[in-house]
Design an enzyme around this catalytic site. Structure first.
Site, PDB file in Angstrom:
ATOM      1  N   ASN A 196     -11.014   8.399  -7.892  1.00  0.00           N
ATOM      2  CA  ASN A 196     -10.663   7.776  -9.173  1.00  0.00           C
ATOM      3  C   ASN A 196     -11.767   7.803 -10.226  1.00  0.00           C
ATOM      4  O   ASN A 196     -11.817   6.927 -11.085  1.00  0.00           O
ATOM      5  CB  ASN A 196     -10.267   6.309  -8.939  1.00  0.00           C
ATOM      6  CG  ASN A 196      -9.017   6.167  -8.101  1.00  0.00           C
ATOM      7  OD1 ASN A 196      -8.268   7.124  -7.927  1.00  0.00           O
ATOM      8  ND2 ASN A 196      -8.790   4.975  -7.582  1.00  0.00           N
ATOM      9  N   ASP A 255      -5.743   2.282   6.783  1.00  0.00           N
ATOM     10  CA  ASP A 255      -5.923   1.488   5.570  1.00  0.00           C
ATOM     11  C   ASP A 255      -6.361   0.066   5.938  1.00  0.00           C
ATOM     12  O   ASP A 255      -7.073  -0.115   6.925  1.00  0.00           O
ATOM     13  CB  ASP A 255      -4.605   1.484   4.773  1.00  0.00           C
ATOM     14  CG  ASP A 255      -4.840   1.499   3.277  1.00  0.00           C
ATOM     15  OD1 ASP A 255      -5.278   0.464   2.752  1.00  0.00           O
ATOM     16  OD2 ASP A 255      -4.592   2.538   2.637  1.00  0.00           O
ATOM     17  N   SER A 273      -4.724   6.610  -4.625  1.00  0.00           N
ATOM     18  CA  SER A 273      -4.114   6.023  -3.419  1.00  0.00           C
ATOM     19  C   SER A 273      -2.604   5.977  -3.542  1.00  0.00           C
ATOM     20  O   SER A 273      -1.862   6.328  -2.619  1.00  0.00           O
ATOM     21  CB  SER A 273      -4.614   4.580  -3.211  1.00  0.00           C
ATOM     22  OG  SER A 273      -5.880   4.543  -2.631  1.00  0.00           O
ATOM     23  N   HIS A 284      -3.869  -3.607  -0.099  1.00  0.00           N
ATOM     24  CA  HIS A 284      -3.792  -2.166  -0.375  1.00  0.00           C
ATOM     25  C   HIS A 284      -2.903  -1.439   0.635  1.00  0.00           C
ATOM     26  O   HIS A 284      -2.044  -0.634   0.268  1.00  0.00           O
ATOM     27  CB  HIS A 284      -5.201  -1.573  -0.374  1.00  0.00           C
ATOM     28  CG  HIS A 284      -5.284  -0.133  -0.780  1.00  0.00           C
ATOM     29  ND1 HIS A 284      -5.177   0.904   0.125  1.00  0.00           N
ATOM     30  CD2 HIS A 284      -5.473   0.444  -1.988  1.00  0.00           C
ATOM     31  CE1 HIS A 284      -5.303   2.057  -0.512  1.00  0.00           C
ATOM     32  NE2 HIS A 284      -5.489   1.811  -1.799  1.00  0.00           N
TER      33      HIS A 284
END
Length: 386
Positions: free
Chosen positions: A258, A134, A321, A167
């Site tokens: 998404n 990430d 996520s 994130h």
């Protein structure tokens, strides 16, 4: 194959002015002996050919990764090698903001909904090692003090994998935050996260960095890899690396995307070797933004999820996520008690123990699905330890 000539051409391409545009290329060798010989020459030639110092190797899939002029495909040197243009991918999260009820803690609604707390008397994910590929993690966050282990910064190997986006810290918090005194608690508070920074401050990364991240996770023997990102196109090199991790017994959890698609999801979640995750809301309905359909294995809370953020703060985010991190934490609870379980067994258990979803009907009413389910950490652990 003329390895010195191949490496000389590689050096020249790397050293050319980049006015025409420069992209990384993933050069995979078909045969192990070719890769070994080329690596041997690479070590010998690096001192005199400075461009070769920018070449990275991914040993598990016999690949070299190098910046190279756009459109140049290494010509005659294709014999025995496969050259793949590197591509960019993005993290799977929507809007992020500081919520008004910022301290709606210590247990966010998603952690409650998957019933992780009911599993804690038996398992908190102790000693399960999770590679989170990430944006890094906030090592100073009070909720993650005991949750972060050694990782790697693939963008700057001289630095720790500090998070400059938020994130990765958010994902880490949902999986394994462990601040019982005034902070938040994640799904598996005793699991250990190894942050693998492959994404920049904009939340973008190259496929080659994901490949190197998985390579690091395999070599460092993590138990689970969390991949909360994706792209539309498939990559043979990425599939090869996912395969290597899978056959090394590593569980790979990936977000579906998404765009609200009904019949398609992003890669790498679409690869059968991963556990693909869609997002739900508080009412166990599929979130409007979540990709869904036959390629999604399980769903999890992903709408308006509060978790840790950089600079010791908390943010609310929505996305597949966030759903993925709930599934990763749930698997950690089970693996702590049953470390011998393989990826295929865990996927089957997740599907079998999931809570049926509510499906929206066109008339405004809802029905219960018999095929689609949201992760239930407690039932997963119960069934998995019978």
């Amino acid at each position: 194959m003329d390895y010195p000539g191949f490496l000389q051409r590689l050096h020249e391409g790397i050293s050319e002015p980049s006015g025409s545009g420069r992209h990384k290329q993933i050069i995979t060798f078909d045969k192990p002996h070719q890769y070994r010989e080329c690596l041997s020459y690479l070590r010998k030639l690096k001192p005199e050919l400075a461009g070769l110092r920018q070449v990275q190797s991914a040993r598990l899939i016999r690949a070299l990764i190098a910046p190279f002029p756009a459109g140049d495909r290494l010509g005659k040197y294709h014999n025995g090698v496969t050259v793949e243009e590197d591509t960019r991918m993005k993290i799977h999260a929507e809007t992020a903001h500081i919520p008004k009820a910022e301290r709606n803690l210590p247990m966010p609604w998603g952690v409650k909904q998957v019933r992780a707390y009911k599993a804690w008397p038996s398992s908190t994910g102790n000693r399960i090692r999770i590679g989170v590929i990430d944006t890094g993690a906030d090592f100073q966050h009070p909720d993650l003090r005991h949750s972060l282990g050694r990782g790697i910064n693939l963008l700057n190997r001289t630095m720790l994998p500090y998070d400059d986006n938020g994130h990765g810290t958010h994902i880490a918090g949902t999986i394994a935050a462990s601040n019982y005194d005034g902070g938040m608690v994640g799904v598996a508070p005793r699991a250990l996260i190894h942050p693998v920074k492959a994404f920049d401050y904009n939340g973008a990364a190259y496929v080659s960095d994901i490949i190197l991240g998985i390579d690091w996770c395999v070599l460092n023997r993590v138990d689970i890899i969390n991949m909360s990102f994706g792209m539309k196109s498939r990559s043979k090199a990425l599939l090869d690396m996912v395969n290597k991790a899978y056959h090394n017994g590593i569980v790979i959890v990936a977000s579906s995307g998404n765009e609200g698609k009904r019949r398609s999801i992003d890669y790498p979640a679409r690869y059968s070797q991963t556990i693909s995750v869609g997002a739900t809301d508080k009412y166990r309905r599929i979130a409007p933004f979540s990709n869904r359909g036959q390629f999604v294995d399980v769903y999890a809370p992903g709408e308006k999820i509060i978790s840790s953020w950089i600079h010791g703060r908390y943010h609310e985010m929505s996305g597949t996520s966030m759903a993925t991190s709930h599934v990763t934490g749930s698997i950690a609870l089970l693996l702590s008690l049953r470390p011998e379980l393989g990826p295929a067994e865990i996927k089957a258990l997740l599907k079998r123990t999931a809570t049926p979803l509510r499906l929206r009907k066109s008339n405004g009413r809802s029905s219960i699905s018999t095929k689609l389910g949201e992760v239930d950490a407690f039932r997963l652990m119960q069934e998995g330890t019978k």
